[in-house]
Design a protein around this motif. Sequence first.
Motif, mmCIF file in Angstrom:
data_model
loop_
_atom_site.group_PDB
_atom_site.id
_atom_site.type_symbol
_atom_site.label_atom_id
_atom_site.label_comp_id
_atom_site.label_asym_id
_atom_site.label_seq_id
_atom_site.Cartn_x
_atom_site.Cartn_y
_atom_site.Cartn_z
ATOM 1 N N UNK A 13 -3.678 5.476 11.034
ATOM 2 C CA UNK A 13 -3.695 4.072 10.613
ATOM 3 C C UNK A 13 -5.100 3.466 10.669
ATOM 4 N N UNK A 14 -5.881 3.825 11.688
ATOM 5 C CA UNK A 14 -7.245 3.282 11.791
ATOM 6 C C UNK A 14 -8.080 3.728 10.597
ATOM 7 N N UNK A 33 -12.736 -0.361 0.566
ATOM 8 C CA UNK A 33 -12.369 -0.461 -0.844
ATOM 9 C C UNK A 33 -12.267 -1.929 -1.276
ATOM 10 N N UNK A 34 -11.689 -2.766 -0.405
ATOM 11 C CA UNK A 34 -11.620 -4.200 -0.700
ATOM 12 C C UNK A 34 -13.009 -4.813 -0.837
ATOM 13 N N UNK A 35 -13.914 -4.424 0.053
ATOM 14 C CA UNK A 35 -15.287 -4.920 -0.045
ATOM 15 C C UNK A 35 -15.921 -4.477 -1.358
ATOM 16 N N UNK A 42 -9.723 1.273 7.720
ATOM 17 C CA UNK A 42 -11.159 1.302 7.414
ATOM 18 C C UNK A 42 -11.380 1.569 5.929
ATOM 19 N N UNK A 43 -10.648 2.529 5.380
ATOM 20 C CA UNK A 43 -10.767 2.821 3.951
ATOM 21 C C UNK A 43 -10.333 1.627 3.107
ATOM 22 N N UNK A 54 -11.624 10.467 0.792
ATOM 23 C CA UNK A 54 -10.895 10.240 2.042
ATOM 24 C C UNK A 54 -9.660 9.373 1.787
ATOM 25 N N UNK A 55 -9.829 8.307 1.010
ATOM 26 C CA UNK A 55 -8.720 7.389 0.765
ATOM 27 C C UNK A 55 -7.578 8.067 0.009
#
Length: 130
Positions: A65-66, A75-77, A70-71, A109-110
């Motif tokens: 979950x962490x 991605x949102x940023x 983070x991903x 990774x995502x």
Amino acid sequence: MLTALIGPVTSLLDKFIEDKDQKNKLAHEISTMADKQAHEIAKSQIEVNKEEAKSRHWWIAGWRPACGWICTLAMGYHFIIQPFLIFFLALFGLKMEIPTFDMETLMTVLLGMLGLGGLRSFEKHKKLTK
């Protein structure tokens, strides 16, 4: 490393083994050795993942979950916050360096995490785990 050794080892079989059937059997075993080893490693990792997923302790079971959060934040940023930030800075005439990151690595990774998340959702839906 094993793959690089397969060709030379199978060519040596001609010199030392007379029986054609035995030579072909050994050549096949040698050529599939790397695949078998990779398969065993993957099975071992699956067993480790099963044991980690059973744990209710956050330190053991919380890394997925962490990593997902983070991903998601990165991605949102990259797709939402950064474009708006660039737009508003340009709108007000401010010149500023905005940090960027390697999106290719993040997506690797995502997408892997999304695949794991899909499998985890399937397990929960089938009530295979608590």
